[in-house]
Design a protein around this motif. Structure first.
Motif, PDB file in Angstrom:
ATOM      1  N   UNK A 121       0.836  -1.206   0.000  1.00 11.40           N
ATOM      2  CA  UNK A 121       0.000   0.000   0.000  1.00 11.40           C
ATOM      3  C   UNK A 121       0.867   1.251   0.000  1.00 11.40           C
ATOM      4  N   UNK A 122       0.292   2.352  -0.484  1.00 13.78           N
ATOM      5  CA  UNK A 122       1.072   3.577  -0.555  1.00 13.78           C
ATOM      6  C   UNK A 122       1.376   4.121   0.842  1.00 13.78           C
ATOM      7  N   UNK A 123       0.727   3.582   1.861  1.00 15.54           N
ATOM      8  CA  UNK A 123       0.995   3.964   3.253  1.00 15.54           C
ATOM      9  C   UNK A 123       2.102   3.105   3.858  1.00 15.54           C
ATOM     10  N   UNK A 124       2.918   2.487   3.033  1.00 16.96           N
ATOM     11  CA  UNK A 124       3.947   1.565   3.521  1.00 16.96           C
ATOM     12  C   UNK A 124       4.908   2.238   4.496  1.00 16.96           C
ATOM     13  N   UNK A 125       5.309   3.460   4.202  1.00 13.44           N
ATOM     14  CA  UNK A 125       6.264   4.147   5.073  1.00 13.44           C
ATOM     15  C   UNK A 125       5.694   4.315   6.484  1.00 13.44           C
ATOM     16  N   UNK A 126       4.464   4.801   6.578  1.00 11.97           N
ATOM     17  CA  UNK A 126       3.830   4.986   7.886  1.00 11.97           C
ATOM     18  C   UNK A 126       3.610   3.647   8.568  1.00 11.97           C
ATOM     19  N   UNK A 127       3.267   2.636   7.799  1.00 10.14           N
ATOM     20  CA  UNK A 127       3.055   1.301   8.355  1.00 10.14           C
ATOM     21  C   UNK A 127       4.332   0.775   9.010  1.00 10.14           C
ATOM     22  N   UNK A 128       5.470   0.997   8.350  1.00 11.30           N
ATOM     23  CA  UNK A 128       6.750   0.561   8.913  1.00 11.30           C
ATOM     24  C   UNK A 128       7.097   1.363  10.158  1.00 11.30           C
ATOM     25  N   UNK A 129       6.810   2.653  10.148  1.00 11.06           N
ATOM     26  CA  UNK A 129       7.073   3.481  11.325  1.00 11.06           C
ATOM     27  C   UNK A 129       6.298   2.977  12.536  1.00 11.06           C
ATOM     28  N   UNK A 130       5.053   2.590  12.317  1.00  8.70           N
ATOM     29  CA  UNK A 130       4.223   2.095  13.422  1.00  8.70           C
ATOM     30  C   UNK A 130       4.760   0.766  13.944  1.00  8.70           C
ATOM     31  N   UNK A 155      -6.305   1.579  -1.332  1.00 15.90           N
ATOM     32  CA  UNK A 155      -6.284   0.862  -2.605  1.00 15.90           C
ATOM     33  C   UNK A 155      -5.038   1.173  -3.440  1.00 15.90           C
ATOM     34  N   UNK A 156      -4.489   2.360  -3.304  1.00 15.59           N
ATOM     35  CA  UNK A 156      -3.307   2.729  -4.091  1.00 15.59           C
ATOM     36  C   UNK A 156      -2.084   1.956  -3.597  1.00 15.59           C
ATOM     37  N   UNK A 157      -1.180   1.655  -4.528  1.00 19.81           N
ATOM     38  CA  UNK A 157      -0.006   0.850  -4.206  1.00 19.81           C
ATOM     39  C   UNK A 157       1.258   1.521  -4.710  1.00 19.81           C
ATOM     40  N   UNK A 158       2.374   1.142  -4.123  1.00 18.34           N
ATOM     41  CA  UNK A 158       3.689   1.634  -4.525  1.00 18.34           C
ATOM     42  C   UNK A 158       4.332   0.663  -5.505  1.00 18.34           C
ATOM     43  N   UNK A 159       5.243   1.175  -6.297  1.00 16.40           N
ATOM     44  CA  UNK A 159       6.038   0.336  -7.190  1.00 16.40           C
ATOM     45  C   UNK A 159       7.454   0.213  -6.641  1.00 16.40           C
ATOM     46  N   UNK A 160       8.108  -0.867  -6.975  1.00 19.74           N
ATOM     47  CA  UNK A 160       9.448  -1.115  -6.462  1.00 19.74           C
ATOM     48  C   UNK A 160      10.424  -0.063  -6.975  1.00 19.74           C
ATOM     49  N   UNK A 161      11.339   0.366  -6.132  1.00 17.17           N
ATOM     50  CA  UNK A 161      12.286   1.417  -6.499  1.00 17.17           C
ATOM     51  C   UNK A 161      13.409   0.853  -7.364  1.00 17.17           C
ATOM     52  N   UNK A 162      13.802   1.637  -8.354  1.00 17.20           N
ATOM     53  CA  UNK A 162      14.924   1.259  -9.219  1.00 17.20           C
ATOM     54  C   UNK A 162      16.206   2.000  -8.860  1.00 17.20           C
ATOM     55  N   UNK A 163      16.137   2.876  -7.864  1.00 13.54           N
ATOM     56  CA  UNK A 163      17.331   3.603  -7.429  1.00 13.54           C
ATOM     57  C   UNK A 163      18.254   2.670  -6.644  1.00 13.54           C
ATOM     58  N   UNK A 164      19.528   3.008  -6.541  1.00 15.96           N
ATOM     59  CA  UNK A 164      20.448   2.179  -5.757  1.00 15.96           C
ATOM     60  C   UNK A 164      20.017   2.113  -4.300  1.00 15.96           C
ATOM     61  N   UNK A 165      20.271   0.965  -3.692  1.00 17.67           N
ATOM     62  CA  UNK A 165      19.918   0.789  -2.288  1.00 17.67           C
ATOM     63  C   UNK A 165      20.759   1.737  -1.441  1.00 17.67           C
ATOM     64  N   UNK A 166      20.170   2.475  -0.506  1.00 16.88           N
ATOM     65  CA  UNK A 166      20.921   3.493   0.244  1.00 16.88           C
ATOM     66  C   UNK A 166      22.063   2.895   1.055  1.00 16.88           C
ATOM     67  N   UNK A 167      23.198   3.591   1.038  1.00 14.61           N
ATOM     68  CA  UNK A 167      24.381   3.173   1.799  1.00 14.61           C
ATOM     69  C   UNK A 167      24.749   4.245   2.829  1.00 14.61           C
ATOM     70  N   UNK A 168      23.760   4.982   3.308  1.00 17.38           N
ATOM     71  CA  UNK A 168      24.027   6.080   4.241  1.00 17.38           C
ATOM     72  C   UNK A 168      24.637   5.586   5.537  1.00 17.38           C
ATOM     73  N   UNK A 169      24.248   4.388   5.959  1.00 14.14           N
ATOM     74  CA  UNK A 169      24.791   3.880   7.226  1.00 14.14           C
ATOM     75  C   UNK A 169      26.291   3.668   7.124  1.00 14.14           C
ATOM     76  N   UNK A 170      26.747   3.162   5.971  1.00 14.19           N
ATOM     77  CA  UNK A 170      28.181   2.948   5.780  1.00 14.19           C
ATOM     78  C   UNK A 170      28.919   4.274   5.695  1.00 14.19           C
TER      79      UNK A 170
END
Length: 240
Positions: A121-130, A155-170
């Motif tokens: 769902x397009x609310x995936x970010x908030x769902x993960x935060x909860x 009802x709306x959904x997200x599509x998989x990201x094609x950007x590089x996976x973030x390496x901010x932690x490294x």
């Protein structure tokens, strides 16, 4: 001639029964070991799940296959719900507090999650935060259930990201080390009695060259004064 009665041969009824049960016992042992291996896999997956959900919560995007990610969300959902005291109450108490039993609540929310077949769902970010911080955000299970239901009834959904996976932690792990090197160099120089030069290197070199010129001019002026002084003394001597 004596004939041995055939009924003296002991029937293998007891052994046969034990032999028949033996395969069943053997089948139980692998099940127990499989159960232990599944528990160990879940323990390992718990850290992996949290790491992936934290990336989604911070970016609002996802990079994993949806079926795999959906399994992670389902695992985290059940884990979070089980941490509330309502899970240990009786069915009557659960119905009073939640309007349904705990098992019915878990099944309903999990089915809502699995209802998304094409993508999250397009609310995936908030769902993960909860799911990552549910106990702090929602002290009561009833309020958590309402929040999860709200984010799953879309009802709306997200599509998989094609950007590089973030390496901010490294990157964050390397940058503090570089930043800590400069103060260390400064302190070492001060301990040795040498203050590091500050400013552009070209400007420092110009100042050094100018100092050399000034020294040369001072030496030339001293030589000129010596010549003038000697000539003056010579003239005075001749006049006398």
């Amino acid at each position: 001639m004596e004939i041995q009665p055939s009924n003296e041969v002991p029937p293998p009824s007891v052994n046969s029964a034990s032999d028949a049960e033996q395969p069943h016992d053997d089948a139980v042992v692998p099940d127990a070991s499989n159960h232990e291996s599944k528990e160990s896999k879940n323990e390992i997956a718990d850290g992996e799940v949290r790491g992936i959900l934290e990336v989604i919560a911070s970016t609002g995007r996802f990079w994993h296959d949806w079926d795999k990610l959906k399994g992670m969300l389902s695992f985290q959902l059940k884990q979070v719900l089980s941490e509330y005291p309502d899970a240990e109450k009786t069915s009557e108490q659960q119905n009073t507090a939640l309007g349904e039993t705990y098992l019915e609540l878990v099944k309903r929310l999990d089915e809502a999650l699995h209802g998304f077949t094409e993508g999250p769902p397009f609310t995936l970010q908030r769902l993960c935060e909860i799911l990552l911080d549910a106990r702090r955000i929602y002290p009561n299970l009833s309020k958590l259930a309402l929040a999860l239901e709200k984010n799953l009834l879309v009802t709306s959904m997200l599509t998989i990201s094609t950007d590089p996976y973030p390496q901010s932690a490294l990157q964050n792990a390397v940058e503090p080390e570089k930043a800590s090197e400069e103060p260390k160099l400064h302190s070492d120089s001060m301990q040795n009695g040498v203050e590091p030069m500050v400013g552009d290197r070209d400007e420092v070199m110009v100042e050094v060259e100018q100092a050399d010129i000034d020294d040369d001019m001072a030496i030339a002026m001293e030589a000129f004064e010596d010549i003038v002084s000697s000539e003056t003394n010579s003239v005075q001597t001749n006049n006398s």
